[in-house]
Design a protein around this motif. Structure first.
Motif, PDB file in Angstrom:
ATOM      1  N   ARG A 168       0.797  -1.235   0.000  1.00 54.41           N
ATOM      2  CA  ARG A 168       0.000   0.000   0.000  1.00 54.41           C
ATOM      3  C   ARG A 168       0.835   1.294   0.000  1.00 54.41           C
ATOM      4  NH1 ARG A 168      -5.302   1.574   3.570  1.00 54.41           N
ATOM      5  NH2 ARG A 168      -5.387   3.694   2.775  1.00 54.41           N
ATOM      6  N   TYR A 169       1.938   1.281   0.773  1.00 50.42           N
ATOM      7  CA  TYR A 169       2.669   2.533   0.945  1.00 50.42           C
ATOM      8  C   TYR A 169       4.005   2.497   0.209  1.00 50.42           C
ATOM      9  CZ  TYR A 169      -0.779   2.936   4.606  1.00 50.42           C
ATOM     10  OH  TYR A 169      -1.961   2.970   5.293  1.00 50.42           O
ATOM     11  N   LYS A 170       4.151   3.373  -0.762  1.00 51.94           N
ATOM     12  CA  LYS A 170       5.386   3.425  -1.541  1.00 51.94           C
ATOM     13  C   LYS A 170       6.333   4.436  -0.904  1.00 51.94           C
ATOM     14  CE  LYS A 170       6.907   4.170  -6.260  1.00 51.94           C
ATOM     15  NZ  LYS A 170       6.493   4.585  -7.586  1.00 51.94           N
ATOM     16  N   ILE A 171       7.539   3.980  -0.557  1.00 53.80           N
ATOM     17  CA  ILE A 171       8.514   4.870   0.098  1.00 53.80           C
ATOM     18  C   ILE A 171       9.054   5.870  -0.927  1.00 53.80           C
ATOM     19  CG2 ILE A 171      10.732   4.966   1.347  1.00 53.80           C
ATOM     20  CD1 ILE A 171       8.775   3.356   3.001  1.00 53.80           C
ATOM     21  N   LEU A 172       8.915   7.163  -0.601  1.00 45.88           N
ATOM     22  CA  LEU A 172       9.399   8.205  -1.515  1.00 45.88           C
ATOM     23  C   LEU A 172      10.730   8.803  -1.049  1.00 45.88           C
ATOM     24  CD1 LEU A 172       6.052  10.140  -2.210  1.00 45.88           C
ATOM     25  CD2 LEU A 172       7.092   8.323  -3.573  1.00 45.88           C
ATOM     26  N   GLY A 173      11.022   8.648   0.224  1.00 43.73           N
ATOM     27  CA  GLY A 173      12.275   9.206   0.744  1.00 43.73           C
ATOM     28  C   GLY A 173      12.210   9.312   2.255  1.00 43.73           C
ATOM     29  N   GLN A 174      13.347   9.629   2.872  1.00 43.33           N
ATOM     30  CA  GLN A 174      13.383   9.728   4.335  1.00 43.33           C
ATOM     31  C   GLN A 174      13.166  11.184   4.770  1.00 43.33           C
ATOM     32  OE1 GLN A 174      16.409   7.375   6.288  1.00 43.33           O
ATOM     33  NE2 GLN A 174      16.524   8.837   7.955  1.00 43.33           N
ATOM     34  N   LEU A 175      12.321  11.367   5.779  1.00 43.94           N
ATOM     35  CA  LEU A 175      12.039  12.718   6.275  1.00 43.94           C
ATOM     36  C   LEU A 175      12.847  13.050   7.521  1.00 43.94           C
ATOM     37  CD1 LEU A 175       8.158  12.642   5.975  1.00 43.94           C
ATOM     38  CD2 LEU A 175       9.651  14.174   4.706  1.00 43.94           C
ATOM     39  N   GLY A 176      13.132  12.046   8.302  1.00 43.61           N
ATOM     40  CA  GLY A 176      13.853  12.312   9.543  1.00 43.61           C
ATOM     41  C   GLY A 176      14.186  11.018  10.254  1.00 43.61           C
ATOM     42  N   LYS A 177      15.092  11.159  11.210  1.00 42.59           N
ATOM     43  CA  LYS A 177      15.481   9.983  11.979  1.00 42.59           C
ATOM     44  C   LYS A 177      15.680  10.410  13.418  1.00 42.59           C
ATOM     45  CE  LYS A 177      18.775   6.287  12.151  1.00 42.59           C
ATOM     46  NZ  LYS A 177      20.093   5.821  11.851  1.00 42.59           N
ATOM     47  N   GLY A 178      15.087   9.678  14.332  1.00 44.67           N
ATOM     48  CA  GLY A 178      15.278   9.997  15.744  1.00 44.67           C
ATOM     49  C   GLY A 178      15.817   8.789  16.466  1.00 44.67           C
ATOM     50  N   GLY A 179      15.819   8.859  17.796  1.00 54.08           N
ATOM     51  CA  GLY A 179      16.337   7.762  18.587  1.00 54.08           C
ATOM     52  C   GLY A 179      15.442   6.531  18.511  1.00 54.08           C
ATOM     53  N   PHE A 180      14.158   6.742  18.200  1.00 55.31           N
ATOM     54  CA  PHE A 180      13.205   5.625  18.234  1.00 55.31           C
ATOM     55  C   PHE A 180      12.748   5.169  16.856  1.00 55.31           C
ATOM     56  CE2 PHE A 180      12.859   7.851  22.228  1.00 55.31           C
ATOM     57  CZ  PHE A 180      12.905   6.813  23.141  1.00 55.31           C
ATOM     58  N   GLY A 181      12.702   6.091  15.953  1.00 49.46           N
ATOM     59  CA  GLY A 181      12.142   5.711  14.665  1.00 49.46           C
ATOM     60  C   GLY A 181      12.732   6.440  13.482  1.00 49.46           C
ATOM     61  N   GLN A 182      12.423   5.858  12.324  1.00 47.67           N
ATOM     62  CA  GLN A 182      12.786   6.500  11.077  1.00 47.67           C
ATOM     63  C   GLN A 182      11.484   6.955  10.446  1.00 47.67           C
ATOM     64  OE1 GLN A 182      15.317   3.568   9.446  1.00 47.67           O
ATOM     65  NE2 GLN A 182      17.024   4.983   9.241  1.00 47.67           N
ATOM     66  N   VAL A 183      11.501   8.184   9.913  1.00 47.50           N
ATOM     67  CA  VAL A 183      10.261   8.698   9.345  1.00 47.50           C
ATOM     68  C   VAL A 183      10.436   8.858   7.833  1.00 47.50           C
ATOM     69  CG1 VAL A 183       8.530  10.532   9.472  1.00 47.50           C
ATOM     70  CG2 VAL A 183       9.786   9.883  11.527  1.00 47.50           C
ATOM     71  N   TYR A 184       9.501   8.284   7.089  1.00 48.51           N
ATOM     72  CA  TYR A 184       9.578   8.318   5.627  1.00 48.51           C
ATOM     73  C   TYR A 184       8.384   9.070   5.048  1.00 48.51           C
ATOM     74  CZ  TYR A 184      12.869   4.477   6.305  1.00 48.51           C
ATOM     75  OH  TYR A 184      13.922   3.715   6.716  1.00 48.51           O
ATOM     76  N   LYS A 185       8.665   9.670   3.887  1.00 44.93           N
ATOM     77  CA  LYS A 185       7.557  10.220   3.109  1.00 44.93           C
ATOM     78  C   LYS A 185       7.068   9.073   2.235  1.00 44.93           C
ATOM     79  CE  LYS A 185       6.716  13.709  -0.411  1.00 44.93           C
ATOM     80  NZ  LYS A 185       7.286  14.888  -1.067  1.00 44.93           N
ATOM     81  N   VAL A 186       5.762   8.780   2.274  1.00 43.85           N
ATOM     82  CA  VAL A 186       5.239   7.655   1.495  1.00 43.85           C
ATOM     83  C   VAL A 186       4.049   8.096   0.639  1.00 43.85           C
ATOM     84  CG1 VAL A 186       5.948   5.886   3.167  1.00 43.85           C
ATOM     85  CG2 VAL A 186       3.679   6.904   3.383  1.00 43.85           C
ATOM     86  N   HIS A 187       3.810   7.334  -0.398  1.00 44.60           N
ATOM     87  CA  HIS A 187       2.609   7.578  -1.207  1.00 44.60           C
ATOM     88  C   HIS A 187       1.630   6.445  -0.940  1.00 44.60           C
ATOM     89  CE1 HIS A 187       0.144   9.224  -4.328  1.00 44.60           C
ATOM     90  NE2 HIS A 187       0.054   8.027  -4.892  1.00 44.60           N
ATOM     91  N   ASP A 188       0.434   6.822  -0.498  1.00 46.14           N
ATOM     92  CA  ASP A 188      -0.605   5.832  -0.236  1.00 46.14           C
ATOM     93  C   ASP A 188      -1.260   5.482  -1.576  1.00 46.14           C
ATOM     94  OD1 ASP A 188      -2.881   4.439   0.381  1.00 46.14           O
ATOM     95  OD2 ASP A 188      -3.468   5.725   2.063  1.00 46.14           O
ATOM     96  N   LEU A 189      -1.034   4.231  -2.022  1.00 39.34           N
ATOM     97  CA  LEU A 189      -1.521   3.827  -3.342  1.00 39.34           C
ATOM     98  C   LEU A 189      -3.040   3.687  -3.376  1.00 39.34           C
ATOM     99  CD1 LEU A 189       1.230   1.122  -4.004  1.00 39.34           C
ATOM    100  CD2 LEU A 189       1.131   3.420  -4.980  1.00 39.34           C
ATOM    101  N   VAL A 190      -3.664   3.566  -2.202  1.00 39.27           N
ATOM    102  CA  VAL A 190      -5.124   3.451  -2.169  1.00 39.27           C
ATOM    103  C   VAL A 190      -5.768   4.839  -2.159  1.00 39.27           C
ATOM    104  CG1 VAL A 190      -7.086   2.582  -0.840  1.00 39.27           C
ATOM    105  CG2 VAL A 190      -4.998   1.213  -1.025  1.00 39.27           C
ATOM    106  N   LYS A 191      -5.351   5.641  -1.196  1.00 44.35           N
ATOM    107  CA  LYS A 191      -5.951   6.983  -1.077  1.00 44.35           C
ATOM    108  C   LYS A 191      -5.360   7.964  -2.087  1.00 44.35           C
ATOM    109  CE  LYS A 191      -7.709   7.609   3.574  1.00 44.35           C
ATOM    110  NZ  LYS A 191      -7.944   6.349   4.181  1.00 44.35           N
TER     111      LYS A 191
END
Ligand SMILES: Nc1ncnc2c1ncn2[C@@H]1O[C@H](COP(=O)(O)OP(=O)(O)OP(=O)(O)O)[C@@H](O)[C@H]1O
Length: 401
Positions: free
Chosen positions: A10-33
């Motif tokens: 469902r979610y296509k990774i477009l790139g990384q937005l940020g990284k913290g101590g707990f998680g990695q945050v990605y910009k994604v494209h929702d193929l359904v919505k």
């Protein structure tokens, strides 16, 4: 995760937005919505994003609270999908070489409202810092990262006082109670917020060190400095009401409900004292000025073409509007007043952001101060700013929704 990877069909990774101590945050494209969103993935396989998503679920619906779209698991990693937002306050501050006092007070007020909202929904954030406030559509400031947030009302009662607790959050913005192991409560979110405001005003905190992040020694060094500094020193060069708010916040008892209205009144008092009436944030002023400069340039070009005897008018193309950073974000608010600012003098004890000085006249503090003659925003090199803002535009994709 690699670009173009498709998560859960469902979610296509477009790139990384940020990284913290707990998680990695990605910009994604929702193929359904068919919209772009942000996906936070738990990098430690501890399921922390599932915990975070359940907190986010509890507080949905408030202004400046990211909308939660989905949460789930990919093998042993957990993820949540939330609304895509813009840069955090520190990124924007760096790009603009600091904020004006007017903008800092507007941000202060919005950040306070977010924290109050969270508190009224029985949670404390426990990691308040500029990186947690993201710029969203219509310049609403969003509070993110509920990874270490905690419910402080249990069965209708305030949680009990405890000492010898392990520390939580970010060392530079941590409250004194956090350093000494006292269980965090509402007052500590506000103390961190006050450190954040000092940081935005002065461009640095007195205790920022070169020691490595999360280093035990860093916590110790910063604690020693934090404990030793006098309030007058910390708030040197700031409007006096900020110190008064700080003193009030530090006087709060463990389970006492903060008087948010009092803090808001104090912010308004500063605005009145410095005759700050504009509700326009600094980047909007830049955008507006840039727009009018471009418009003038296009008009001049058109006049030139006409005077050369050509009858066809050159159209104002998108190309001519280059550098209109974030123009897609929102329609511009009504222009309320002039943004011309007086020159001023200020003592600049630590890395004070020069932009703050626009709109601020602390002449009583001026004797030892250095003179800063700036007429915001001309002193910032226009090309530099718009190069930086254009970088942000890469992140801002609200128009794509
Ligand atoms: N919804 C979003 N839209 C755009 N960028 C985001 C979004 N959420 C987070 N980010 C970016 O990712 C960064 C890290 O996100 P977040 O703070 O949630 O992760 P974390 O691992 O919990 O961080 P920390 O270690 O600081 O606690 C943010 O500072 C921000 O730059």
């Amino acid at each position: 995760m690699e670009k173009n990877t498709i998560v859960n069909d469902r979610y296509k990774i477009l790139g990384q937005l940020g990284k913290g101590g707990f998680g990695q945050v990605y910009k994604v494209h929702d193929l359904v919505k068919k919209i772009n969103l942000a996906m936070k993935v738990d990098i430690n396989s501890r399921g922390s994003t599932l915990v975070e998503s359940s907190i986010l679920q509890d507080i949905q619906g408030g202004e400046g609270i990211p909308k939660l779209y989905d949460s789930g698991k990919i093998q042993d990693l957990t993820y949540m999908v939330i609304e895509l937002l813009g840069p955090h306050l520190n990124m924007m501050r760096k790009s603009l070489n600091g904020f004006s006092l007017n903008t800092i007070l507007l941000l202060f007020s919005q950040c306070l409202t977010r924290i109050e909202y969270l508190h009224t929904h029985d949670y404390i954030h426990r990691d308040i810092k500029p990186q947690q406030f993201l710029i969203g559509p219509k310049d609403v400031i969003y509070l993110v990262d509920y990874g270490i947030s905690k419910k402080y009302i249990i069965d209708g009662r305030h949680m009990s006082f405890q000492s010898q607790c392990s520390r939580a959050g970010s060392c530079s913005y941590a409250s004194i109670n956090c350093h000494i192991g006292i269980r965090l409560s509402r007052r500590d979110d506000l103390e961190s917020l006050m450190y954040m405001i000092v940081f935005l005003i002065r461009g640095a905190l007195p205790w920022q060190t070169k020691a490595k992040a999360n280093d035990n020694r860093k916590w110790q060094v910063i604690f020693a400095q934090k404990r030793a500094i006098l309030d007058e020193e910390l708030f040197n060069g700031c409007p006096k009401q900020l110190q008064q708010i700080f003193v009030y916040v530090k006087s709060l008892k463990f389970d006492e409900k903060p008087n948010y209205a009092y803090i808001r009144d104090m912010i308004q008092t500063i605005r009145n004292e410095f005759s700050l009436k504009s509700k326009m944030l600094d980047w909007k002023i830049l955008e507006r000025r840039h727009k009018s400069l471009d418009k003038r340039k296009t008009e001049e070009e058109n006049t030139k073409i006409l005077s050369k005897g050509k009858t066809t008018k050159k159209k104002c193309s998108k190309k001519n509007n280059r550098g209109l950073a974030m123009a897609t974000l929102t329609s511009l608010p009504a222009h309320e007043d002039s943004h011309e600012v007086p020159h001023l003098r200020l003592p600049l004890p630590i890395g004070t952001s020069k932009t703050l000085l626009s709109g601020l006249d602390l002449s009583s503090n001026s004797s030892k101060g250095e003179t800063v003659k700036n007429s915001f925003p001309e002193f910032i090199h226009r090309k530099h700013i718009f190069r930086e803002l254009n970088k942000f535009r890469m992140l801002f994709t609200f128009s794509e929704r």
